[in-house]
Enzyme design. Structure first.
Site, PDB file in Angstrom:
ATOM      1  N   ALA A  24      72.924 -38.931 -85.763  1.00 23.90           N
ATOM      2  CA  ALA A  24      74.221 -38.543 -86.325  1.00 23.90           C
ATOM      3  C   ALA A  24      74.323 -37.020 -86.452  1.00 23.90           C
ATOM      4  O   ALA A  24      75.306 -36.492 -86.965  1.00 23.90           O
ATOM      5  CB  ALA A  24      74.427 -39.195 -87.689  1.00 23.90           C
ATOM      6  N   THR A  39      71.773 -36.769 -93.850  1.00 22.56           N
ATOM      7  CA  THR A  39      71.599 -35.602 -94.722  1.00 22.56           C
ATOM      8  C   THR A  39      72.888 -34.790 -94.632  1.00 22.56           C
ATOM      9  O   THR A  39      73.849 -35.215 -93.972  1.00 22.56           O
ATOM     10  CB  THR A  39      70.437 -34.721 -94.222  1.00 22.56           C
ATOM     11  OG1 THR A  39      70.820 -34.158 -92.962  1.00 22.56           O
ATOM     12  CG2 THR A  39      69.143 -35.513 -94.061  1.00 22.56           C
ATOM     13  N   THR A  88      61.314 -27.687 -80.015  1.00 23.34           N
ATOM     14  CA  THR A  88      62.075 -26.436 -79.898  1.00 23.34           C
ATOM     15  C   THR A  88      61.223 -25.292 -79.341  1.00 23.34           C
ATOM     16  O   THR A  88      59.993 -25.286 -79.514  1.00 23.34           O
ATOM     17  CB  THR A  88      62.613 -26.037 -81.300  1.00 23.34           C
ATOM     18  OG1 THR A  88      63.012 -24.672 -81.299  1.00 23.34           O
ATOM     19  CG2 THR A  88      61.552 -26.197 -82.385  1.00 23.34           C
ATOM     20  N   ASP A  89      61.890 -24.329 -78.727  1.00 23.41           N
ATOM     21  CA  ASP A  89      61.182 -23.135 -78.240  1.00 23.41           C
ATOM     22  C   ASP A  89      60.586 -22.328 -79.398  1.00 23.41           C
ATOM     23  O   ASP A  89      59.710 -21.492 -79.208  1.00 23.41           O
ATOM     24  CB  ASP A  89      62.100 -22.251 -77.372  1.00 23.41           C
ATOM     25  CG  ASP A  89      63.374 -21.775 -78.059  1.00 23.41           C
ATOM     26  OD1 ASP A  89      63.591 -22.108 -79.244  1.00 23.41           O
ATOM     27  OD2 ASP A  89      64.179 -21.080 -77.397  1.00 23.41           O
ATOM     28  N   GLU A  90      61.077 -22.590 -80.619  1.00 24.95           N
ATOM     29  CA  GLU A  90      60.624 -21.791 -81.768  1.00 24.95           C
ATOM     30  C   GLU A  90      59.157 -22.036 -82.109  1.00 24.95           C
ATOM     31  O   GLU A  90      58.552 -21.239 -82.829  1.00 24.95           O
ATOM     32  CB  GLU A  90      61.523 -22.050 -82.987  1.00 24.95           C
ATOM     33  CG  GLU A  90      62.980 -21.787 -82.655  1.00 24.95           C
ATOM     34  CD  GLU A  90      63.899 -21.614 -83.850  1.00 24.95           C
ATOM     35  OE1 GLU A  90      63.434 -21.284 -84.934  1.00 24.95           O
ATOM     36  OE2 GLU A  90      65.115 -21.804 -83.651  1.00 24.95           O
ATOM     37  N   TYR A 144      60.404 -23.824 -90.749  1.00 27.17           N
ATOM     38  CA  TYR A 144      61.030 -24.747 -89.798  1.00 27.17           C
ATOM     39  C   TYR A 144      60.166 -24.892 -88.548  1.00 27.17           C
ATOM     40  O   TYR A 144      59.788 -26.002 -88.157  1.00 27.17           O
ATOM     41  CB  TYR A 144      62.442 -24.248 -89.406  1.00 27.17           C
ATOM     42  CG  TYR A 144      62.979 -24.925 -88.157  1.00 27.17           C
ATOM     43  CD1 TYR A 144      63.228 -26.300 -88.141  1.00 27.17           C
ATOM     44  CD2 TYR A 144      63.215 -24.201 -86.988  1.00 27.17           C
ATOM     45  CE1 TYR A 144      63.696 -26.937 -86.989  1.00 27.17           C
ATOM     46  CE2 TYR A 144      63.685 -24.822 -85.837  1.00 27.17           C
ATOM     47  CZ  TYR A 144      63.924 -26.193 -85.845  1.00 27.17           C
ATOM     48  OH  TYR A 144      64.378 -26.812 -84.704  1.00 27.17           O
ATOM     49  N   LYS A 158      57.963 -28.121 -87.025  1.00 29.38           N
ATOM     50  CA  LYS A 158      58.204 -28.687 -85.684  1.00 29.38           C
ATOM     51  C   LYS A 158      56.922 -28.613 -84.842  1.00 29.38           C
ATOM     52  O   LYS A 158      56.614 -29.536 -84.088  1.00 29.38           O
ATOM     53  CB  LYS A 158      59.347 -27.944 -84.977  1.00 29.38           C
ATOM     54  CG  LYS A 158      60.722 -28.141 -85.582  1.00 29.38           C
ATOM     55  CD  LYS A 158      61.230 -29.578 -85.513  1.00 29.38           C
ATOM     56  CE  LYS A 158      61.492 -30.043 -84.104  1.00 29.38           C
ATOM     57  NZ  LYS A 158      62.029 -31.430 -84.083  1.00 29.38           N
ATOM     58  N   TYR A 161      72.655 -10.536 -88.770  1.00 32.40           N
ATOM     59  CA  TYR A 161      71.392 -10.209 -89.438  1.00 32.40           C
ATOM     60  C   TYR A 161      70.765  -8.957 -88.803  1.00 32.40           C
ATOM     61  O   TYR A 161      70.676  -8.845 -87.569  1.00 32.40           O
ATOM     62  CB  TYR A 161      70.389 -11.348 -89.308  1.00 32.40           C
ATOM     63  CG  TYR A 161      70.742 -12.613 -90.077  1.00 32.40           C
ATOM     64  CD1 TYR A 161      71.443 -12.562 -91.278  1.00 32.40           C
ATOM     65  CD2 TYR A 161      70.353 -13.855 -89.595  1.00 32.40           C
ATOM     66  CE1 TYR A 161      71.751 -13.724 -91.984  1.00 32.40           C
ATOM     67  CE2 TYR A 161      70.656 -15.023 -90.302  1.00 32.40           C
ATOM     68  CZ  TYR A 161      71.363 -14.939 -91.503  1.00 32.40           C
ATOM     69  OH  TYR A 161      71.659 -16.088 -92.193  1.00 32.40           O
TER      70      TYR A 161
END
Ligand code: NAD
Ligand code: TYD
Length: 351
Positions: free
Chosen positions: A7, A34, A125-127, A149, A153, A206
């Site tokens: 979702a 959430t 993720t690439d992170e 985060y 992951k 930022y």
């Protein structure tokens, strides 16, 4: 197929993509709803695919509920999108990131193991690679996560891989770059900038605005996940990225230009702590499998902008609820301290 976190932004696009592409598949979207989960993201599927699609409100951390759902719907593949996903929120409250992203993934893996050989795909993720100042990350590069985060992951990736090596679970992992497209919660930079610009609200940048991300259309990411799910080698990791590197300030200028709004909406605000300077993925491995992205950056951003222009009903509802509380906490002081920057008319064509 159980689409956990379906979702949310990417999961909902994926469910829609799979239902349209595979008339024989039955999809169970399993989501806790959430703040980021939204049944509006799936609203047309009930009617369109009444006999092939069902929504189950459930938590991936609840092993019993996961097992019951797998049994009830005779699940033979799990694609896991379910996660807390916003870096800024992970700086406020890392707990829910560890809980949902690490423990939740563990519970799904356990369920897949319990029921035998359930095909398991982890959406990552690439992170997880951390920042890369030059060149691009390959799948076998080390994980050097720098935010709660990305750390959560990365931990989930390692757990998923461990179930392949330790228990022979048929696992694959994709590591995607930043997605854009319909139904993305407006805390992420692209829908944040588009919807703020449409409301003549400031666009908060930022730091110096030179943080680079690789943006891809969500449908290209979905086709990459689909390909790896069906043709990927078990136990392997595949990068999925658009190769479209854009710095945040240039992104803001581009969006303002396309919406015919003034650059005076741009505000340089206090930086996100510990922010990764640049992400970039080498995607040769998935391209060798036959993945061909359909969108350029230009067509992807145009499609996204048009969707938000045409779907105010979707984002206006979100922007009036929990979102406002978060926005105030994240941006109010930052925006109050920011000074308007004057751009010369020739600036803004750096892309
Ligand atoms: P999102 O925040 O829009 O959606 C996440 C969904 O997961 C929500 O619907 C939420 O309700 C659900 N969820 C959270 N915790 C849950 C739980 N415990 N049980 C069941 N459902 C739960 O996120 P997104 O942008 O669609 O990202 C989906 C996945 O793709 C994430 O795993 C994310 O790490 C990964 N990813 C995202 C991007 C991106 O650019 N957005 C890029 C690469 C990878
Ligand atoms: P974001 O969409 O949060 O994704 P990521 O998880 O990759 O950080 O942010 C993308 C880029 O946009 C990142 O370099 C930070 C920047 N950004 C801003 O400059 N202002 C903002 O208000 C947000 C949310 C992001």
């Amino acid at each position: 197929m159980l689409v956990a976190g379906g979702a949310g932004f990417i999961g909902a696009n994926f469910a829609r993509y799979m239902l349209a592409k595979y008339p024989d598949y039955r999809i169970v979207v399993y989501d806790k709803l959430t703040y980021a989960g939204n049944l509006d993201n799936l609203q047309d599927l009930d009617e369109k695919y009444a006999d092939k699609y069902v929504f189950v409100k459930g938590d991936i951390c609840n092993g019993e509920q996961v097992n019951d759902t797998i049994q009830q719907y005779e699940i033979d593949a799990i694609v896991n999108f379910a996660a807390e996903t916003h870096v800024d929120r992970s700086l406020f409250n890392p707990d829910v990131f560890v809980q949902n992203n690490v423990f939740g993934t563990h519970k799904l893996l356990e369920a897949a193991k319990l029921f035998g050989n359930i095909r398991f795909h982890q959406v990552s993720t690439d992170e997880v690679y951390g920042e890369v100042l030059r060149g691009s990350f390959h799948e076998d590069d080390p994980l050097e996560t720098r935010s709660p985060y990305s750390a959560s992951k990365g931990a989930a990736d390692l757990l998923a891989s461990s179930y392949y090596f330790s228990f022979g679970l048929p696992v694959t992992i994709t590591r995607g770059s930043n997605n854009i497209g319909p139904y993305q919660y407006p805390e992420k930079v692209v829908p944040l900038f588009i919807t703020n610009a449409l409301e003549n609200q400031p666009l908060p940048i930022y730091g110096d605005g030179k943080y680079a991300r690789d943006y891809q259309h969500v449908m290209d990411h979905c086709s990459g996940i689909d390909l790896v799910l069906h043709c990927g080698q078990l136990g392997e990791i595949y990068n999925v990225g658009g190769g479209n590197e854009v710095e945040a300030l240039n992104l803001a200028k581009l969006i303002l230009k396309k919406l015919n709004k003034p650059y005076s909406l741009i505000r340089f605000v206090e930086d996100r702590i510990g922010q990764d300077r640049r992400y970039s993925l080498n995607c040769a491995k998935i391209k060798n499998l036959g993945w061909v992205p359909q969108y350029t950056f230009e067509t992807a951003i145009d499609d996204t902008i048009h969707w938000y222009i045409n779907n105010e009903w979707w984002w206006r509802k979100i922007k009036s609820g929990e979102y406002l509380e978060y926005y105030e906490k994240q941006y109010r002081e930052r925006l109050d301290k920011a000074i308007e920057t004057v751009f010369s008319p020739s600036q803004g064509d750096e892309l």
